[in-house]
Design a protein around this motif. Structure first.
Motif, PDB file in Angstrom:
ATOM      1  N   ALA A 163     -16.653 -25.377 -39.787  1.00  0.00           N
ATOM      2  CA  ALA A 163     -15.249 -25.939 -39.852  1.00  0.00           C
ATOM      3  C   ALA A 163     -15.378 -27.681 -40.160  1.00  0.00           C
ATOM      4  N   ASN A 164     -16.529 -28.296 -39.716  1.00  0.00           N
ATOM      5  CA  ASN A 164     -16.739 -29.577 -40.050  1.00  0.00           C
ATOM      6  C   ASN A 164     -17.155 -29.988 -41.528  1.00  0.00           C
ATOM      7  N   GLU A 165     -17.277 -28.894 -42.271  1.00  0.00           N
ATOM      8  CA  GLU A 165     -17.652 -28.941 -43.631  1.00  0.00           C
ATOM      9  C   GLU A 165     -18.801 -30.005 -43.695  1.00  0.00           C
ATOM     10  N   PRO A 166     -19.826 -29.596 -43.288  1.00  0.00           N
ATOM     11  CA  PRO A 166     -21.235 -30.408 -43.352  1.00  0.00           C
ATOM     12  C   PRO A 166     -21.792 -30.122 -44.879  1.00  0.00           C
ATOM     13  N   ASP A 167     -22.362 -31.092 -45.517  1.00  0.00           N
ATOM     14  CA  ASP A 167     -23.401 -30.835 -46.608  1.00  0.00           C
ATOM     15  C   ASP A 167     -24.578 -30.297 -46.348  1.00  0.00           C
ATOM     16  N   VAL A 168     -25.224 -30.418 -45.302  1.00  0.00           N
ATOM     17  CA  VAL A 168     -26.444 -29.644 -44.904  1.00  0.00           C
ATOM     18  C   VAL A 168     -26.031 -29.097 -43.488  1.00  0.00           C
ATOM     19  N   LEU A 169     -26.640 -27.696 -43.510  1.00  0.00           N
ATOM     20  CA  LEU A 169     -26.538 -27.020 -42.172  1.00  0.00           C
ATOM     21  C   LEU A 169     -27.897 -26.811 -41.659  1.00  0.00           C
ATOM     22  N   LEU A 170     -28.092 -27.307 -40.323  1.00  0.00           N
ATOM     23  CA  LEU A 170     -29.217 -27.549 -39.684  1.00  0.00           C
ATOM     24  C   LEU A 170     -29.208 -26.107 -38.694  1.00  0.00           C
ATOM     25  N   MET A 171     -30.085 -25.150 -38.472  1.00  0.00           N
ATOM     26  CA  MET A 171     -29.941 -24.393 -37.477  1.00  0.00           C
ATOM     27  C   MET A 171     -31.191 -24.137 -36.858  1.00  0.00           C
ATOM     28  N   ASP A 172     -31.168 -24.515 -35.450  1.00  0.00           N
ATOM     29  CA  ASP A 172     -32.109 -24.531 -34.732  1.00  0.00           C
ATOM     30  C   ASP A 172     -32.317 -23.086 -33.861  1.00  0.00           C
ATOM     31  N   GLU A 173     -33.253 -21.980 -34.380  1.00  0.00           N
ATOM     32  CA  GLU A 173     -33.454 -20.935 -33.755  1.00  0.00           C
ATOM     33  C   GLU A 173     -32.136 -20.020 -33.243  1.00  0.00           C
ATOM     34  N   PRO A 174     -31.133 -20.253 -34.081  1.00  0.00           N
ATOM     35  CA  PRO A 174     -29.695 -20.026 -33.721  1.00  0.00           C
ATOM     36  C   PRO A 174     -29.685 -18.536 -32.945  1.00  0.00           C
ATOM     37  N   PHE A 175     -30.573 -17.582 -33.564  1.00  0.00           N
ATOM     38  CA  PHE A 175     -30.353 -16.216 -32.906  1.00  0.00           C
ATOM     39  C   PHE A 175     -31.496 -15.717 -32.081  1.00  0.00           C
ATOM     40  N   ALA A 176     -32.231 -16.664 -31.578  1.00  0.00           N
ATOM     41  CA  ALA A 176     -33.384 -16.169 -30.638  1.00  0.00           C
ATOM     42  C   ALA A 176     -33.026 -15.648 -29.676  1.00  0.00           C
ATOM     43  N   ALA A 177     -31.905 -16.096 -29.026  1.00  0.00           N
ATOM     44  CA  ALA A 177     -31.585 -15.594 -27.806  1.00  0.00           C
ATOM     45  C   ALA A 177     -30.732 -14.186 -27.775  1.00  0.00           C
ATOM     46  N   LEU A 178     -30.631 -13.887 -28.899  1.00  0.00           N
ATOM     47  CA  LEU A 178     -29.850 -12.499 -28.940  1.00  0.00           C
ATOM     48  C   LEU A 178     -30.493 -11.270 -28.764  1.00  0.00           C
ATOM     49  N   ASP A 179     -29.805 -10.143 -28.830  1.00  0.00           N
ATOM     50  CA  ASP A 179     -30.739  -8.884 -28.927  1.00  0.00           C
ATOM     51  C   ASP A 179     -30.931  -8.469 -30.220  1.00  0.00           C
ATOM     52  N   ALA A 180     -31.594  -7.612 -30.699  1.00  0.00           N
ATOM     53  CA  ALA A 180     -32.158  -7.464 -31.887  1.00  0.00           C
ATOM     54  C   ALA A 180     -30.956  -6.780 -32.737  1.00  0.00           C
ATOM     55  N   GLN A 181     -30.053  -5.919 -32.247  1.00  0.00           N
ATOM     56  CA  GLN A 181     -29.084  -5.395 -33.226  1.00  0.00           C
ATOM     57  C   GLN A 181     -28.039  -6.593 -33.488  1.00  0.00           C
ATOM     58  N   THR A 182     -27.768  -7.261 -32.650  1.00  0.00           N
ATOM     59  CA  THR A 182     -26.782  -8.571 -32.795  1.00  0.00           C
ATOM     60  C   THR A 182     -27.486  -9.417 -33.858  1.00  0.00           C
ATOM     61  N   ARG A 183     -28.748  -9.827 -33.588  1.00  0.00           N
ATOM     62  CA  ARG A 183     -29.510 -10.587 -34.661  1.00  0.00           C
ATOM     63  C   ARG A 183     -29.289 -10.261 -35.951  1.00  0.00           C
ATOM     64  N   ILE A 184     -29.539  -8.686 -36.311  1.00  0.00           N
ATOM     65  CA  ILE A 184     -29.298  -8.395 -37.822  1.00  0.00           C
ATOM     66  C   ILE A 184     -28.100  -8.552 -38.285  1.00  0.00           C
ATOM     67  N   ILE A 185     -26.910  -8.170 -37.288  1.00  0.00           N
ATOM     68  CA  ILE A 185     -25.675  -8.317 -37.901  1.00  0.00           C
ATOM     69  C   ILE A 185     -25.360  -9.811 -38.261  1.00  0.00           C
ATOM     70  N   LEU A 186     -25.820 -10.844 -37.247  1.00  0.00           N
ATOM     71  CA  LEU A 186     -25.577 -12.157 -37.571  1.00  0.00           C
ATOM     72  C   LEU A 186     -26.333 -12.708 -38.864  1.00  0.00           C
ATOM     73  N   GLN A 187     -27.411 -11.982 -38.928  1.00  0.00           N
ATOM     74  CA  GLN A 187     -28.310 -12.685 -40.110  1.00  0.00           C
ATOM     75  C   GLN A 187     -27.429 -12.226 -41.604  1.00  0.00           C
ATOM     76  N   GLU A 188     -26.844 -11.038 -41.585  1.00  0.00           N
ATOM     77  CA  GLU A 188     -26.079 -10.670 -42.648  1.00  0.00           C
ATOM     78  C   GLU A 188     -24.753 -11.498 -42.910  1.00  0.00           C
ATOM     79  N   GLU A 189     -24.133 -11.747 -41.677  1.00  0.00           N
ATOM     80  CA  GLU A 189     -22.887 -12.449 -41.656  1.00  0.00           C
ATOM     81  C   GLU A 189     -23.245 -13.934 -42.021  1.00  0.00           C
ATOM     82  N   LEU A 190     -24.284 -14.573 -41.571  1.00  0.00           N
ATOM     83  CA  LEU A 190     -24.769 -15.838 -42.170  1.00  0.00           C
ATOM     84  C   LEU A 190     -24.761 -15.985 -43.310  1.00  0.00           C
ATOM     85  N   LEU A 191     -25.463 -14.952 -43.917  1.00  0.00           N
ATOM     86  CA  LEU A 191     -25.633 -15.245 -45.503  1.00  0.00           C
ATOM     87  C   LEU A 191     -24.445 -14.873 -46.258  1.00  0.00           C
ATOM     88  N   ARG A 192     -23.480 -14.015 -45.691  1.00  0.00           N
ATOM     89  CA  ARG A 192     -21.979 -13.944 -46.225  1.00  0.00           C
ATOM     90  C   ARG A 192     -21.262 -15.118 -46.444  1.00  0.00           C
TER      91      ARG A 192
END
Lengths: 285, 268
Positions: A163-192
């Motif tokens: 929402a803040n429309e940054p030029d550079v997106l920095l992501m610090d282990e964003p999915f590390a605390a999530l379960d394996a299934q949620t991770r896979i879904i969010l990885q695909e969504e992130l790319l989208r």
């Protein structure tokens, strides 16, 4: 957004060294040892490495939350001296404001920061609503973070970033605390959300930290491999897998081979760290 | 805002009903034991029967005398409480945000804090004499520390990652204080408000016993001198009830203002 495209790289680390002083003993710990790295505009770059390799320190320096002890970190050729709205960040523990609803969290940067200047309230609300929809949180706008699951919290974190429309997106282990299934879904969504299927020129620059090798290979254009004690870059690998990436990507032989190659680079160190884990205590990465 | 609180409504109502019943049962048991001890003591001045206390309580209320004393006490309490909040919260913010302020003020706070408000009464009597000033001074003093210390601790306990998150969105320091640190400290500030409320009631009575010509504390001392023990106890009952209601009100405010904090375990 149409911005003048600078000729140089988007981000650049030049002879960057970072040391910390241990509070009690006064000893100096080298977190990052002379790192040189350039990151191109629109690139999805991931940094992997064992705990204590300094990958989060590099990300924090890119954000401007920490400054290098030696060398320079620059964006579009200008030295980074502090945090700015151009470089947004997503955190492993989400870092959502617990007293704000999903909507208010996503609205935060636009409402109080420089990127919302000149937006009318209605425009701002529309943009926030769009971002909430984009991450699939439509209908949960009025919920508080504690009412959300881990995956939904990180969706909110990503919406707040976008929402803040940054030029550079920095992501610090964003999915590390999530379960394996949620991770896979969010990885695909992130790319989208990043715009994998769209025009290459419209993609933002992403620097993504993870300790999961398959995640790094799946997401990135390039993978930076780091080793610990002292933290340094040992290899930068081109991924070269076709986009958009899908479930089928994970079963491709190149995917497997690259994951194995990265694992070979850090395996010894991970084993060493695992056996020494009892004695080391409190290593930061 | 109230959505989070609403989700727990049905068990909440059940809880309330059973609590009322539990309270009544305990109070009844207390009254029976009290009555038996009073029979055994057999002296109306040392320990009257609960029924005669109830009768005197009714008469004090009916005559309007209780209302006058309670109103005076509540007025003093409210004024001192507001003063304590107005001094304590900003000072706590200052000390929580800036190390220099804390370095300057912390020794003073730590030296004054262990001194009970009651210890100041003789000196305050000397300075202010008997009147409104003395109880107001004592209550403000006592209520100040919970406000100050909880605000300071709350601000200092702000999750650093939240501050970092705000900074990476490009907001300035003022916004971080206003929209990150203060809301983050709010649950603890409100806990301080409740502690201050309890402390204020206790010191109010102590201050009025000695240093005021009116109020609930004064009424206790007045009727003690007249050896009217049932009336003394009737006033004590009213103090207990008002103190309890004050805390319920503050607890309601806490749930109202920080509905989100139930989820992160900041609320008792």
């Amino acid at each position: 957004m149409s911005q003048p495209v600078p000729s140089g790289p988007k981000l650049r680390l030049d002879g960057v060294r970072k040391t910390f002083t241990v509070p009690r003993s006064g000893a100096t710990v080298v977190a990052v040892e002379t790192a040189d790295l350039t990151i191109e505009a629109g690139e999805f770059l991931t940094i992997v490495g064992p705990s204590g390799c300094g990958k989060s320190t590099i990300l924090n320096m890119l954000a401007g939350l920490e400054l290098p002890t030696e060398g320079t970190v620059a964006m579009d050729g200008r030295t980074i001296t502090g945090p700015a709205a151009e470089r947004g960040m997503v955190f492993q523990d989400y870092a959502l404001f617990p007293w704000k609803t999903v909507f208010e969290n996503v609205e935060f940067g636009l409402r109080y920061g420089p990127h919302g200047k000149g937006l009318s309230t209605a425009e701002r609300r529309r943009r926030v609503a769009r971002c909430v929809e984009l991450v699939g949180l439509g209908g949960s706008e009025q919920k508080y973070p504690h009412e959300l699951s881990g995956g939904m919290r990180q969706r909110c974190g990503i919406a707040r970033l976008v929402a803040n429309e940054p030029d550079v997106l920095l992501m610090d282990e964003p999915f590390a605390a999530l379960d394996a299934q949620t991770r896979i879904i969010l990885q695909e969504e992130l790319l989208r959300i990043w715009g994998e299927t769209g025009n290459r020129a419209e993609r933002r620059t992403v620097v993504f930290i993870t300790h999961a090798i398959d995640e790094a290979v799946f997401l990135s254009d390039r993978v930076v491999v780091m080793s610990a004690h002292p933290g340094r870059i040992i290899e930068v690998l081109d991924v070269g897998l076709p986009r958009p990436r899908t479930d089928a990507t994970r079963t491709r032989p190149e995917f497997q081979a690259l994951s194995q190659a990265i694992w070979n680079l850090i395996r010894d160190e991970v084993y060493r760290a695992a056996t020494a884990a009892g004695s080391a205590g409190g290593a930061r990465d | 805002m109230a959505r989070a609180a609403d989700s727990g409504a049905p068990p909440g109502r059940q809880w309330r009903q059973s609590t009322v019943l539990l309270y009544l049962r305990s109070l009844l048991a207390l009254a029976i034991i009290w009555s038996l001890i009073a029979l055994w003591v057999g002296n109306h001045v040392i320990l009257p029967q609960p029924t005669s206390v109830a009768y005197e309580l009714f008469r004090l209320i009916a005559s309007g005398e209780m209302l006058v004393h309670a109103a005076v006490s509540l007025w003093r309490l409210a004024l001192s409480y507001a003063l304590a909040a107005l001094i304590g919260i900003p000072l706590g913010l200052l000390m929580g945000l800036w190390p220099w302020a804390s370095d300057l003020l912390d020794p003073v706070v730590e030296i004054l804090r262990p001194i009970s408000g009651i210890a100041w009464i003789p000196l305050a009597l000397f300075i202010f004499g008997i009147g409104n000033e003395l109880p107001i001074f004592i209550i403000t003093y006592v209520a100040l520390f919970p406000f100050l210390l909880n605000t300071m601790a709350g601000v200092r306990a702000t999750d650093r990652t939240l501050v970092r998150a705000a900074r990476t969105m490009g907001v300035d320091q003022r916004t971080i204080v206003r929209h990150v640190m203060i809301p983050s400290a709010l649950p603890q500030i409100l806990t301080g408000a409740r502690i201050a409320g309890g402390a204020a009631w206790m010191s109010l009575v102590a201050a009025e016993l000695i240093g005021a010509p009116s109020g609930l504390g004064f009424a206790i001392e007045w009727y003690r001198q007249l050896l009217m023990t049932p009336k003394v106890i009737a006033v004590i009952v009213v103090i207990s009830l008002l103190g309890y209601l004050t805390d319920r009100g503050l607890r309601w405010l806490q749930q109202r203002l920080t509905p989100w904090s139930t989820g992160i375990g900041a609320n008792p």
